[in-house]
Scaffold this motif. Structure first.
Motif, PDB file in Angstrom:
ATOM      1  N   GLU A 151       0.820  -1.212   0.000  1.00 46.10           N
ATOM      2  CA  GLU A 151       0.000   0.000   0.000  1.00 46.10           C
ATOM      3  C   GLU A 151       0.852   1.259   0.000  1.00 46.10           C
ATOM      4  OE1 GLU A 151      -2.437  -0.663   3.394  1.00 46.10           O
ATOM      5  OE2 GLU A 151      -3.590  -2.274   2.420  1.00 46.10           O
ATOM      6  N   GLU A 152       1.967   1.241   0.732  1.00 45.45           N
ATOM      7  CA  GLU A 152       2.839   2.420   0.764  1.00 45.45           C
ATOM      8  C   GLU A 152       3.487   2.663  -0.592  1.00 45.45           C
ATOM      9  OE1 GLU A 152       6.899   4.102   2.902  1.00 45.45           O
ATOM     10  OE2 GLU A 152       5.831   2.419   3.816  1.00 45.45           O
ATOM     11  N   THR A 153       3.912   1.591  -1.258  1.00 45.49           N
ATOM     12  CA  THR A 153       4.532   1.737  -2.578  1.00 45.49           C
ATOM     13  C   THR A 153       3.542   2.339  -3.567  1.00 45.49           C
ATOM     14  OG1 THR A 153       5.967  -0.164  -2.131  1.00 45.49           O
ATOM     15  CG2 THR A 153       5.759   0.540  -4.419  1.00 45.49           C
ATOM     16  N   PHE A 154       2.319   1.856  -3.554  1.00 40.86           N
ATOM     17  CA  PHE A 154       1.300   2.417  -4.440  1.00 40.86           C
ATOM     18  C   PHE A 154       0.974   3.856  -4.052  1.00 40.86           C
ATOM     19  CE2 PHE A 154       0.772  -1.705  -6.192  1.00 40.86           C
ATOM     20  CZ  PHE A 154       0.099  -1.536  -7.390  1.00 40.86           C
ATOM     21  N   VAL A 184      12.314   1.216 -16.513  1.00 40.71           N
ATOM     22  CA  VAL A 184      12.497   0.066 -17.389  1.00 40.71           C
ATOM     23  C   VAL A 184      11.768  -1.149 -16.820  1.00 40.71           C
ATOM     24  CG1 VAL A 184      14.654  -0.663 -16.282  1.00 40.71           C
ATOM     25  CG2 VAL A 184      14.215  -1.280 -18.672  1.00 40.71           C
ATOM     26  N   ASN A 185      11.618  -1.187 -15.487  1.00 44.07           N
ATOM     27  CA  ASN A 185      10.963  -2.326 -14.850  1.00 44.07           C
ATOM     28  C   ASN A 185       9.494  -2.448 -15.225  1.00 44.07           C
ATOM     29  OD1 ASN A 185      13.249  -3.249 -13.349  1.00 44.07           O
ATOM     30  ND2 ASN A 185      12.973  -1.519 -11.980  1.00 44.07           N
ATOM     31  N   ALA A 186       8.881  -1.352 -15.678  1.00 44.21           N
ATOM     32  CA  ALA A 186       7.496  -1.423 -16.137  1.00 44.21           C
ATOM     33  C   ALA A 186       7.372  -2.260 -17.390  1.00 44.21           C
ATOM     34  CB  ALA A 186       6.956  -0.012 -16.384  1.00 44.21           C
ATOM     35  N   PHE A 187       8.451  -2.362 -18.153  1.00 43.50           N
ATOM     36  CA  PHE A 187       8.444  -3.048 -19.440  1.00 43.50           C
ATOM     37  C   PHE A 187       9.125  -4.420 -19.374  1.00 43.50           C
ATOM     38  CE2 PHE A 187       8.297   1.495 -20.008  1.00 43.50           C
ATOM     39  CZ  PHE A 187       7.255   1.660 -20.911  1.00 43.50           C
ATOM     40  N   ASP A 191      12.122  -9.304 -10.697  1.00 42.74           N
ATOM     41  CA  ASP A 191      11.677 -10.344  -9.770  1.00 42.74           C
ATOM     42  C   ASP A 191      11.882  -9.993  -8.303  1.00 42.74           C
ATOM     43  OD1 ASP A 191      14.429 -10.514  -9.924  1.00 42.74           O
ATOM     44  OD2 ASP A 191      14.491 -12.696 -10.086  1.00 42.74           O
ATOM     45  N   PHE A 192      12.715  -8.982  -7.993  1.00 41.93           N
ATOM     46  CA  PHE A 192      12.860  -8.606  -6.595  1.00 41.93           C
ATOM     47  C   PHE A 192      12.282  -7.222  -6.288  1.00 41.93           C
ATOM     48  CE2 PHE A 192      16.964  -7.634  -8.635  1.00 41.93           C
ATOM     49  CZ  PHE A 192      17.136  -6.295  -8.299  1.00 41.93           C
ATOM     50  N   LEU A 193      11.565  -6.653  -7.258  1.00 40.63           N
ATOM     51  CA  LEU A 193      10.871  -5.378  -7.050  1.00 40.63           C
ATOM     52  C   LEU A 193       9.458  -5.482  -7.648  1.00 40.63           C
ATOM     53  CD1 LEU A 193      13.694  -2.825  -7.985  1.00 40.63           C
ATOM     54  CD2 LEU A 193      12.827  -3.294  -5.688  1.00 40.63           C
ATOM     55  N   VAL A 194       8.698  -6.466  -7.205  1.00 46.08           N
ATOM     56  CA  VAL A 194       7.393  -6.727  -7.806  1.00 46.08           C
ATOM     57  C   VAL A 194       6.429  -5.576  -7.576  1.00 46.08           C
ATOM     58  CG1 VAL A 194       5.351  -8.207  -7.723  1.00 46.08           C
ATOM     59  CG2 VAL A 194       7.636  -9.229  -7.741  1.00 46.08           C
ATOM     60  N   ASP A 195       6.336  -5.088  -6.347  1.00 38.43           N
ATOM     61  CA  ASP A 195       5.385  -4.001  -6.074  1.00 38.43           C
ATOM     62  C   ASP A 195       5.812  -2.710  -6.758  1.00 38.43           C
ATOM     63  OD1 ASP A 195       7.565  -3.972  -4.307  1.00 38.43           O
ATOM     64  OD2 ASP A 195       6.441  -2.997  -2.706  1.00 38.43           O
ATOM     65  N   TYR A 196       7.096  -2.396  -6.717  1.00 43.31           N
ATOM     66  CA  TYR A 196       7.622  -1.207  -7.394  1.00 43.31           C
ATOM     67  C   TYR A 196       7.362  -1.284  -8.895  1.00 43.31           C
ATOM     68  CZ  TYR A 196      11.215   1.959  -9.306  1.00 43.31           C
ATOM     69  OH  TYR A 196      11.877   2.926 -10.009  1.00 43.31           O
ATOM     70  N   SER A 197       7.686  -2.420  -9.510  1.00 41.18           N
ATOM     71  CA  SER A 197       7.515  -2.571 -10.947  1.00 41.18           C
ATOM     72  C   SER A 197       6.044  -2.451 -11.335  1.00 41.18           C
ATOM     73  CB  SER A 197       8.057  -3.928 -11.404  1.00 41.18           C
ATOM     74  OG  SER A 197       9.435  -4.031 -11.099  1.00 41.18           O
ATOM     75  N   THR A 198       5.157  -2.963 -10.485  1.00 40.82           N
ATOM     76  CA  THR A 198       3.723  -2.880 -10.745  1.00 40.82           C
ATOM     77  C   THR A 198       3.261  -1.432 -10.767  1.00 40.82           C
ATOM     78  OG1 THR A 198       3.396  -5.039  -9.690  1.00 40.82           O
ATOM     79  CG2 THR A 198       1.448  -3.652  -9.982  1.00 40.82           C
ATOM     80  N   THR A 199       3.748  -0.623  -9.829  1.00 39.47           N
ATOM     81  CA  THR A 199       3.363   0.789  -9.819  1.00 39.47           C
ATOM     82  C   THR A 199       3.916   1.515 -11.035  1.00 39.47           C
ATOM     83  OG1 THR A 199       5.286   1.490  -8.478  1.00 39.47           O
ATOM     84  CG2 THR A 199       3.284   0.863  -7.291  1.00 39.47           C
ATOM     85  N   LYS A 200       5.102   1.124 -11.478  1.00 40.28           N
ATOM     86  CA  LYS A 200       5.679   1.774 -12.651  1.00 40.28           C
ATOM     87  C   LYS A 200       4.891   1.421 -13.915  1.00 40.28           C
ATOM     88  CE  LYS A 200       8.858   4.118 -10.615  1.00 40.28           C
ATOM     89  NZ  LYS A 200       8.880   5.597 -10.668  1.00 40.28           N
ATOM     90  N   GLY A 201       4.327   0.212 -13.938  1.00 39.81           N
ATOM     91  CA  GLY A 201       3.435  -0.135 -15.026  1.00 39.81           C
ATOM     92  C   GLY A 201       2.161   0.685 -14.986  1.00 39.81           C
ATOM     93  N   ALA A 202       1.668   0.948 -13.784  1.00 33.14           N
ATOM     94  CA  ALA A 202       0.479   1.791 -13.637  1.00 33.14           C
ATOM     95  C   ALA A 202       0.753   3.200 -14.144  1.00 33.14           C
ATOM     96  CB  ALA A 202       0.039   1.822 -12.175  1.00 33.14           C
ATOM     97  N   ILE A 203       1.972   3.688 -13.938  1.00 31.01           N
ATOM     98  CA  ILE A 203       2.332   5.023 -14.421  1.00 31.01           C
ATOM     99  C   ILE A 203       2.281   5.068 -15.946  1.00 31.01           C
ATOM    100  CG2 ILE A 203       4.241   6.673 -14.615  1.00 31.01           C
ATOM    101  CD1 ILE A 203       5.038   5.752 -11.729  1.00 31.01           C
ATOM    102  N   VAL A 204       2.691   3.989 -16.596  1.00 30.08           N
ATOM    103  CA  VAL A 204       2.624   3.935 -18.058  1.00 30.08           C
ATOM    104  C   VAL A 204       1.182   4.111 -18.520  1.00 30.08           C
ATOM    105  CG1 VAL A 204       2.989   2.492 -20.090  1.00 30.08           C
ATOM    106  CG2 VAL A 204       4.687   2.506 -18.257  1.00 30.08           C
TER     107      VAL A 204
END
Length: 294
Positions: A151-154, A184-187, A191-204
């Motif tokens: 929740e904090e990451t989002f 770049v993790n959005a694309f 594997d060790f930044l799942v929540d971070y990468s997910t938020t970066k995909g949301a930004i896209v």
């Protein structure tokens, strides 16, 4: 810094860690570069006013200083890294521009609204919003990510972008811009930044959707997708998990090294100025040569 000097600086990175996020510039070894000595401003943002969240350090500081060299006044928003924020403000003022520092948490909608109002009161205008503040925590197993961390990451990485943009929009006009920092993790995923990468995909998705909504008003929305960049977030996150891993940071990209914030600043200038007048909903990939879709 030349390309050769950038390579040499990358080789100087040794194991290190910091015990808090988003990290402190003064504790990094070697220090990062924010703008190249040879970068010559040409008034691309003369008379403009910009807000940069997470502007106290790293990529945010680079964007802020490049904006100032191009003639913009800049509001630097930061969480609580006062010393770093004041240094960024000093660098902006050294470029002959006005700086405003605002401390607070972008997870708070009311704070974001108040911050934008403070900028309007101070500068009388707003033309460029850079959403850049972010957090990340290394976890190698999904089950190790607590609900609170998720929740904090989002809250920081995407809710804060929404709150800031919502507050800024009433002040933006034809020709003004919003620039989001994804990854770049959005694309590629990570594997060790799942929540971070997910938020970066949301930004896209946020960037692409908002760009379509605002195109009729002449407001452009684009994003930068950095790869491994040498910022305080690295020793504060990767270093907190494994200090030894910091020494190998960025070596897995084709160029074999992490980038410097100074190598990203001009991209933010391009998206903020009229040079990119026929570009919206798009991504600039500055990632050391990795090939990604989108």
């Amino acid at each position: 810094m030349t390309l050769e000097e950038a390579r040499e600086k990358a080789e100087e990175i040794e194991p290190q860690q910091q015990d808090r996020q988003p990290g402190v510039e003064g504790e990094m070894e070697p220090p990062a570069e924010f703008i190249r000595d040879g970068y010559e401003g040409s008034g691309k943002l003369e008379g403009k006013v910009a807000i940069v969240t997470g502007g106290d350090s790293g990529i945010g500081r680079a964007a802020a200083v490049h904006f100032a060299r191009e003639g913009a006044d800049v509001a630097v928003m930061y969480l609580d890294e006062e010393e770093d924020a004041e240094k960024t403000a000093e660098m902006i003022e050294d470029e002959g521009q006005e700086a405003l520092t605002i401390d607070g948490d972008v997870r708070d909608s009311a704070f974001c609204q108040a911050a934008v109002e403070e900028v309007i009161e101070e500068f009388g205008d707003l033309n460029v919003l850079v959403n850049n503040a972010a957090v990340q925590v290394v976890k190698t197993e999904l089950t190790d990510i607590t609900d609170e961390q998720w929740e904090e990451t989002f809250a920081t990485n995407i809710h804060g972008y929404f709150y800031m943009t919502k507050a800024a929009l009433p002040h933006l006009e034809d020709g003004d811009t919003v620039i989001n920092t994804t990854s770049v993790n959005a694309f590629e995923g990570n594997d060790f930044l799942v929540d971070y990468s997910t938020t970066k995909g949301a930004i896209v998705a946020f960037t692409r959707s908002l760009s379509q909504q605002l195109a009729p008003e002449g407001i452009r929305v684009n994003q930068v997708a950095p790869g491994p960049i040498w910022t305080p977030l690295i020793p504060a996150t990767i270093g907190d998990f494994d200090p030894e891993a910091v020494a190998e940071f960025g070596q897995d990209v084709p160029m074999g090294r992490p980038g410097q914030p100074s190598e990203l600043g001009p991209a933010y200038v391009y998206l903020a100025c009229e040079d990119s007048s026929y570009m919206s909903g798009q991504t600039l990939h500055l990632n050391g040569g990795s090939i990604v879709g989108g």
